[in-house]
Design an enzyme around this catalytic site. Structure first.
Site, PDB file in Angstrom:
ATOM      1  N   ASN A 234      -6.016  -4.805  -5.955  1.00 38.85           N
ATOM      2  CA  ASN A 234      -7.192  -4.175  -5.353  1.00 38.85           C
ATOM      3  C   ASN A 234      -7.071  -2.653  -5.255  1.00 38.85           C
ATOM      4  O   ASN A 234      -8.084  -1.963  -5.233  1.00 38.85           O
ATOM      5  CB  ASN A 234      -7.399  -4.783  -3.948  1.00 38.85           C
ATOM      6  CG  ASN A 234      -8.321  -3.943  -3.090  1.00 38.85           C
ATOM      7  OD1 ASN A 234      -9.539  -4.023  -3.207  1.00 38.85           O
ATOM      8  ND2 ASN A 234      -7.736  -3.108  -2.224  1.00 38.85           N
TER       9      ASN A 234
ATOM     10  N   TYR B 149     -13.373   6.542 -13.957  1.00 33.83           N
ATOM     11  CA  TYR B 149     -13.338   5.309 -13.153  1.00 33.83           C
ATOM     12  C   TYR B 149     -13.913   4.125 -13.958  1.00 33.83           C
ATOM     13  O   TYR B 149     -13.311   3.044 -13.992  1.00 33.83           O
ATOM     14  CB  TYR B 149     -14.158   5.551 -11.889  1.00 33.83           C
ATOM     15  CG  TYR B 149     -14.192   4.418 -10.902  1.00 33.83           C
ATOM     16  CD1 TYR B 149     -13.117   4.158 -10.065  1.00 33.83           C
ATOM     17  CD2 TYR B 149     -15.338   3.625 -10.769  1.00 33.83           C
ATOM     18  CE1 TYR B 149     -13.173   3.136  -9.129  1.00 33.83           C
ATOM     19  CE2 TYR B 149     -15.402   2.608  -9.834  1.00 33.83           C
ATOM     20  CZ  TYR B 149     -14.317   2.367  -9.019  1.00 33.83           C
ATOM     21  OH  TYR B 149     -14.377   1.352  -8.092  1.00 33.83           O
TER      22      TYR B 149
ATOM     23  N   LYS C  91     -11.924   0.723 -15.028  1.00 32.82           N
ATOM     24  CA  LYS C  91     -12.361  -0.613 -14.602  1.00 32.82           C
ATOM     25  C   LYS C  91     -12.716  -1.486 -15.817  1.00 32.82           C
ATOM     26  O   LYS C  91     -12.490  -2.700 -15.799  1.00 32.82           O
ATOM     27  CB  LYS C  91     -13.539  -0.508 -13.629  1.00 32.82           C
ATOM     28  CG  LYS C  91     -13.168   0.171 -12.306  1.00 32.82           C
ATOM     29  CD  LYS C  91     -12.102  -0.594 -11.527  1.00 32.82           C
ATOM     30  CE  LYS C  91     -11.888  -0.046 -10.127  1.00 32.82           C
ATOM     31  NZ  LYS C  91     -10.935  -0.827  -9.327  1.00 32.82           N
TER      32      LYS C  91
ATOM     33  N   ASP D 140       0.859  -1.193   0.000  1.00 34.41           N
ATOM     34  CA  ASP D 140       0.000   0.000   0.000  1.00 34.41           C
ATOM     35  C   ASP D 140       0.890   1.235   0.000  1.00 34.41           C
ATOM     36  O   ASP D 140       2.014   1.225   0.496  1.00 34.41           O
ATOM     37  CB  ASP D 140      -0.908  -0.003   1.239  1.00 34.41           C
ATOM     38  CG  ASP D 140      -2.158   0.845   1.056  1.00 34.41           C
ATOM     39  OD1 ASP D 140      -3.269   0.265   0.973  1.00 34.41           O
ATOM     40  OD2 ASP D 140      -2.032   2.095   0.989  1.00 34.41           O
TER      41      ASP D 140
ATOM     42  N   ASP E 170       3.718   2.369  -4.245  1.00 33.69           N
ATOM     43  CA  ASP E 170       2.738   3.086  -5.065  1.00 33.69           C
ATOM     44  C   ASP E 170       2.666   2.323  -6.385  1.00 33.69           C
ATOM     45  O   ASP E 170       3.633   2.322  -7.162  1.00 33.69           O
ATOM     46  CB  ASP E 170       3.222   4.535  -5.276  1.00 33.69           C
ATOM     47  CG  ASP E 170       2.294   5.324  -6.190  1.00 33.69           C
ATOM     48  OD1 ASP E 170       1.428   4.716  -6.863  1.00 33.69           O
ATOM     49  OD2 ASP E 170       2.450   6.563  -6.239  1.00 33.69           O
ATOM     50  N   ILE E 171       1.538   1.685  -6.645  1.00 31.45           N
ATOM     51  CA  ILE E 171       1.463   0.794  -7.826  1.00 31.45           C
ATOM     52  C   ILE E 171       1.531   1.548  -9.150  1.00 31.45           C
ATOM     53  O   ILE E 171       1.725   0.938 -10.193  1.00 31.45           O
ATOM     54  CB  ILE E 171       0.194  -0.095  -7.805  1.00 31.45           C
ATOM     55  CG1 ILE E 171      -1.080   0.757  -7.806  1.00 31.45           C
ATOM     56  CG2 ILE E 171       0.232  -1.096  -6.667  1.00 31.45           C
ATOM     57  CD1 ILE E 171      -2.288   0.024  -8.365  1.00 31.45           C
TER      58      ILE E 171
HETATM   59  N1  LIG Z   1     -16.114   0.495  -1.915  1.00 34.83           N
HETATM   60  C1  LIG Z   1     -16.903   0.138  -2.900  1.00 34.83           C
HETATM   61  O1  LIG Z   1     -18.137   0.233  -2.811  1.00 34.83           O
HETATM   62  C2  LIG Z   1     -16.297  -0.421  -4.175  1.00 34.83           C
HETATM   63  C3  LIG Z   1     -17.153  -0.845  -5.188  1.00 34.83           C
HETATM   64  C4  LIG Z   1     -16.618  -1.377  -6.351  1.00 34.83           C
HETATM   65  C5  LIG Z   1     -15.246  -1.485  -6.499  1.00 34.83           C
HETATM   66  N2  LIG Z   1     -14.422  -1.068  -5.503  1.00 34.83           N
HETATM   67  C6  LIG Z   1     -12.981  -1.221  -5.714  1.00 34.83           C
HETATM   68  O2  LIG Z   1     -12.426  -1.961  -4.644  1.00 34.83           O
HETATM   69  C7  LIG Z   1     -11.092  -1.514  -4.397  1.00 34.83           C
HETATM   70  C8  LIG Z   1     -10.937  -1.125  -2.934  1.00 34.83           C
HETATM   71  O3  LIG Z   1     -11.883  -0.126  -2.631  1.00 34.83           O
HETATM   72  P1  LIG Z   1     -12.089   0.443  -1.125  1.00 34.83           P
HETATM   73  O4  LIG Z   1     -13.470   0.979  -1.068  1.00 34.83           O
HETATM   74  O5  LIG Z   1     -11.642  -0.561  -0.139  1.00 34.83           O
HETATM   75  O6  LIG Z   1     -11.082   1.686  -1.184  1.00 34.83           O
HETATM   76  P2  LIG Z   1     -10.315   2.469  -0.005  1.00 34.83           P
HETATM   77  O7  LIG Z   1     -10.127   3.854  -0.499  1.00 34.83           O
HETATM   78  O8  LIG Z   1     -10.964   2.258   1.327  1.00 34.83           O
HETATM   79  O9  LIG Z   1      -8.881   1.714   0.026  1.00 34.83           O
HETATM   80  C9  LIG Z   1      -8.002   1.784  -1.060  1.00 34.83           C
HETATM   81  C10 LIG Z   1      -6.603   1.446  -0.589  1.00 34.83           C
HETATM   82  O10 LIG Z   1      -5.743   1.562  -1.723  1.00 34.83           O
HETATM   83  C11 LIG Z   1      -4.590   2.317  -1.352  1.00 34.83           C
HETATM   84  N3  LIG Z   1      -4.040   2.970  -2.543  1.00 34.83           N
HETATM   85  C12 LIG Z   1      -4.550   4.034  -3.197  1.00 34.83           C
HETATM   86  N4  LIG Z   1      -3.735   4.385  -4.213  1.00 34.83           N
HETATM   87  C13 LIG Z   1      -2.691   3.502  -4.201  1.00 34.83           C
HETATM   88  C14 LIG Z   1      -1.531   3.347  -4.989  1.00 34.83           C
HETATM   89  N5  LIG Z   1      -1.252   4.186  -5.994  1.00 34.83           N
HETATM   90  N6  LIG Z   1      -0.679   2.337  -4.690  1.00 34.83           N
HETATM   91  C15 LIG Z   1      -0.928   1.507  -3.652  1.00 34.83           C
HETATM   92  N7  LIG Z   1      -2.011   1.619  -2.857  1.00 34.83           N
HETATM   93  C16 LIG Z   1      -2.886   2.604  -3.135  1.00 34.83           C
HETATM   94  C17 LIG Z   1      -5.070   3.287  -0.295  1.00 34.83           C
HETATM   95  O11 LIG Z   1      -3.996   3.772   0.516  1.00 34.83           O
HETATM   96  C18 LIG Z   1      -6.063   2.421   0.483  1.00 34.83           C
HETATM   97  O12 LIG Z   1      -5.421   1.696   1.508  1.00 34.83           O
HETATM   98  C19 LIG Z   1     -10.827  -0.375  -5.378  1.00 34.83           C
HETATM   99  O13 LIG Z   1     -10.166  -0.864  -6.531  1.00 34.83           O
HETATM  100  C20 LIG Z   1     -12.225   0.094  -5.725  1.00 34.83           C
HETATM  101  O14 LIG Z   1     -12.267   0.706  -6.992  1.00 34.83           O
HETATM  102  C21 LIG Z   1     -14.915  -0.529  -4.350  1.00 34.83           C
END
Ligand SMILES: NC(=O)c1ccc[n+]([C@@H]2O[C@H](COP(=O)([O-])OP(=O)(O)OC[C@H]3O[C@@H](n4cnc5c(N)ncnc54)[C@H](O)[C@@H]3O)[C@@H](O)[C@H]2O)c1
Length: 247
Positions: free
Chosen positions: A87, A151, A155, A36, A60-61
């Protein structure tokens, strides 16, 4: 860590859905690398899971050198990578006429380019091993969501990447699948005004929000040996929203 533990990298797993995935894989016996960009929360999450089952690596990915360094560190420590869960993702929502080019670029850079960089390093290592499973976290929003042209496109790109990569890696005994979550109860959803939350829930065939653990269960299945004949697929965890029928 047991000698026969599978080694799993989960990006963006300091919190939210990624953390639920990391916890689930660890409880299934994997050794998990929490990758992360956020150090403090990442360290805390690895400690929470337990230092015998998880470790944190800052990455940072969207940075090629950081992704390469992540894989170098994991392979130096463990000699292999069995599971990669891509993720990490971000949002920068606006209708297109109010969206800046920077907001488009930021989302595509992390969500799509970052996932692609991770997949390339995973492919090199897993081809050498002749085994592995990659799970990419997409979103139901790839089907379309107003305010999310950046977004949705990122995706949708992840789904195209998943399908092409499944074809490239199938002969090397590597499976590549995607999970498309819908409305999930994370801090993001909780921050929405109550009336917006109620409207979104009412539009769900199940009339409910999912939990991060629901996504983690699907990922654990796709990562497991119970799913040897599935590759290039998109598994929806969305309370039926992707069906698209009126509710
Ligand atoms: N929450 C939802 O309802 C939902 C719905 C559909 C898809 N998603 C997808 O699920 C995944 C997780 O979502 P979430 O709600 O847990 O998000 P979140 O924002 O709670 O967590 C995201 C994590 O990714 C990390 N991150 C961000 N940019 C980064 C980078 N460049 N390199 C490494 N780490 C990085 C952040 O520090 C954080 O810990 C995402 O890909 C999101 O698009 C979420």
């Amino acid at each position: 860590m047991a000698n026969n533990s599978k080694i799993a990298i989960v990006t963006g797993s300091a919190q939210g859905i990624g953390y639920a995935i990391a916890s689930k894989l660890a409880s299934n016996g994997c050794y998990v690398i929490i990758a992360d960009v956020t150090a403090e929360q990442g360290e805390a999450s690895a400690n929470q899971i337990g230092n015998d089952r998880a470790t944190f690596v800052q990455c940072d990915i969207s940075q090629e050198n950081e992704v390469q360094s992540l894989f170098r560190q994991v392979i130096a420590s463990h000699g292999r990578v069995d599971i990669v869960v891509n993720n990490a993702g971000i949002i920068r929502d606006h209708v297109i006429w109010k969206m800046t080019t920077e907001e488009f670029d930021a989302v595509v850079r992390v969500n799509l380019r970052g996932t692609w960089l991770m997949c390339r390093e995973a492919a090199v290592q897993m081809r050498a091993q002749k085994s592995g499973a990659i799970i990419n976290i997409a979103s139901r929003a790839w089907l379309g969501n107003p305010g999310q042209t950046n977004y949705s496109a990122s995706k949708a790109g992840i789904i195209g990447l998943t399908r092409s990569l499944a074809l490239e890696l199938g002969p090397s005994n590597i499976r590549v699948n995607a999970v498309a979550p819908g409305l999930i109860d994370t801090p993001l959803a909780q921050a929405l005004p109550a009336e917006v939350q109620a409207k979104l829930i009412a539009a769900q065939p199940t009339r409910s929000m999912g939990k991060p653990e629901d996504v983690a269960e699907a990922v654990a299945f796709l990562a497991s040996d119970h799913c040897q004949f599935m590759t290039g697929q998109v598994l929806y965890v969305d309370g039926g929203k992707s069906i698209g029928a009126g509710v």
